[in-house]
Design a protein around this motif. Sequence first.
Motif, PDB file in Angstrom:
ATOM      1  N   GLU A   1       0.826  -1.215   0.000  1.00  0.00           N
ATOM      2  CA  GLU A   1       0.000   0.000   0.000  1.00  0.00           C
ATOM      3  C   GLU A   1       0.855   1.258   0.000  1.00  0.00           C
ATOM      4  OE1 GLU A   1      -4.016  -0.390   1.865  1.00  0.00           O
ATOM      5  OE2 GLU A   1      -2.973  -1.839   3.124  1.00  0.00           O
ATOM      6  N   GLY A   2       2.088   1.128  -0.514  1.00  0.00           N
ATOM      7  CA  GLY A   2       2.924   2.301  -0.732  1.00  0.00           C
ATOM      8  C   GLY A   2       3.718   2.756   0.463  1.00  0.00           C
ATOM      9  N   ASN A   3       3.682   2.030   1.585  1.00  0.00           N
ATOM     10  CA  ASN A   3       4.465   2.393   2.761  1.00  0.00           C
ATOM     11  C   ASN A   3       5.742   1.573   2.753  1.00  0.00           C
ATOM     12  OD1 ASN A   3       2.556   4.270   4.003  1.00  0.00           O
ATOM     13  ND2 ASN A   3       1.254   2.482   4.259  1.00  0.00           N
ATOM     14  N   VAL A   4       6.804   2.186   2.266  1.00  0.00           N
ATOM     15  CA  VAL A   4       8.040   1.462   1.978  1.00  0.00           C
ATOM     16  C   VAL A   4       9.217   2.102   2.694  1.00  0.00           C
ATOM     17  CG1 VAL A   4       7.233   0.656  -0.275  1.00  0.00           C
ATOM     18  CG2 VAL A   4       8.446   2.842  -0.115  1.00  0.00           C
ATOM     19  N   GLY A   5      10.265   1.294   2.890  1.00  0.00           N
ATOM     20  CA  GLY A   5      11.490   1.795   3.473  1.00  0.00           C
ATOM     21  C   GLY A   5      11.678   1.369   4.917  1.00  0.00           C
TER      22      GLY A   5
END
Length: 492
Positions: free
Chosen positions: A310-314
């Motif tokens: 869902e685009g929460n990366v790193g």
Amino acid sequence: MGRNTRKRRTPMATKVVAGAAALAVGGGGLVWADFHASAHEENPAHNRTRSAAAQVATIDCPDVGQQLSGVPDRARGEVDGELATMDSQITEAYKRLATTRRAQAGDPQFVQNTILGPLKDRRKAIIDRIQLEIDRAGGRADDSLDQLAGCQGQPAEQPQNGDGQDGDGQDQDGGQNQDDNGNGAAGPVADDFIGIDDVEPDSRDSGNGPAADGDGGSTGTFTTDCGVNENNSFNSDNLIAAPGVDNGAHHVHDYVGNQDNDAFSSDEDLADADTSCRNQGDRSTYYWPVLRLQDGTEEFDANELGGGTEGNVGRILKPAQAELKFVGNQQGDVVAMPKFLRIITGDAKSFTNGEANANSSWSCTGFEDRQVTDKYPLCPEGSQVVRTSNFQSCWDGRNIDSANHRDHVAFVQEDGGCPNGFQAIPQLQVRLVYDIPTPTVENGQVQNPYAVDSFPEQLHKPITDHNDFINVMDEDLMNEVVDCINSGEDCQ
């Protein structure tokens, strides 16, 4: 780094495919607007590189939950579940938007016909169910909720519900920042950052201000030490806003204090749980969205809902310090909070909802007279990033929660007192301090940006930062908090 788990029920949230997790420029960089350009330069715009990702469009849907009031208690669970399903629909629509850029460029009606139109129909069906559930429980549903079914496309550079939208989710050239597969980037973008020297001192009253500033009133403080999530308690649930719904937040939270914090925790679970707080009488739940350094690290949730899909990366960044302090009221004494009182401050959807409920602020150590809500600060070497949230400190005297999770509490008024019908309670102030590597600029790009976890369609905007609290102090400790504050003492 692991995830705090327990036996979970069948998730209500619909799984969505990966696609929007691509960084703006692969490998952790993004196109950078020159933050060293001074506002006093003759033509500062000439010294800036426009971020390609500034043209990214997102889905802007009216927030049905914020419009709900008077929902009967026995309908609350069903209504919260329907609202969580609506959030999942928006997430799916955003993923569809982010993975069909080439089709959008070839058909100006593609977004309206294949994404926004069907989304409106699905939202209308949920609104109908919400109205039915309220009526069945003895309440009176608001017919005007039907007007909230439709959504729009929003250019990413617009910070809130704005004018000039073309209704189909595209800018004039249909462009979006894309990777090689045409996937849209999830943010942040260069314009989301600002050098702390460029923030005017005392330019913002952060979080409605500390309630105990000035003479008179209740001037004491109580500080509780609950650590910085050394136990790796993470999940993408939201026990307040989406109880009983797996992945109800669509982003990951840090938890300190209570150690039984998922969507299925009952008040009894909270009362019986372990706590990370030094004072074992404080089993309160304190939680906030994690910060991540977008450096290409694959975290434990890289392929999970709420995380990478869902685009929460790193890399998840734990705070170096988590200061939790309760303060008083300018006009008089405070009263005890009721057990299990729930308070949300800030708005996880401020990018599309507008700034009315935005309340967290950003700064740097050594510069905390400079607070900013809608930008991430770039701190000089030796300075740390600071997130501050000052909670609502007036209570209606009756309810531990409300249908929109806001109406039962309020901020103090300009004179420091509470609105009519509300009582002053200890104000929770949360100050989080982070060691974050100073971003570097290379060839017009910032390397390793950091960002707050967010709903996918909120694009990691700093204005979406928020903070959550459930009071689970035992009676003796809460009375001690009140006594310390009202007597002007500083306790811990």
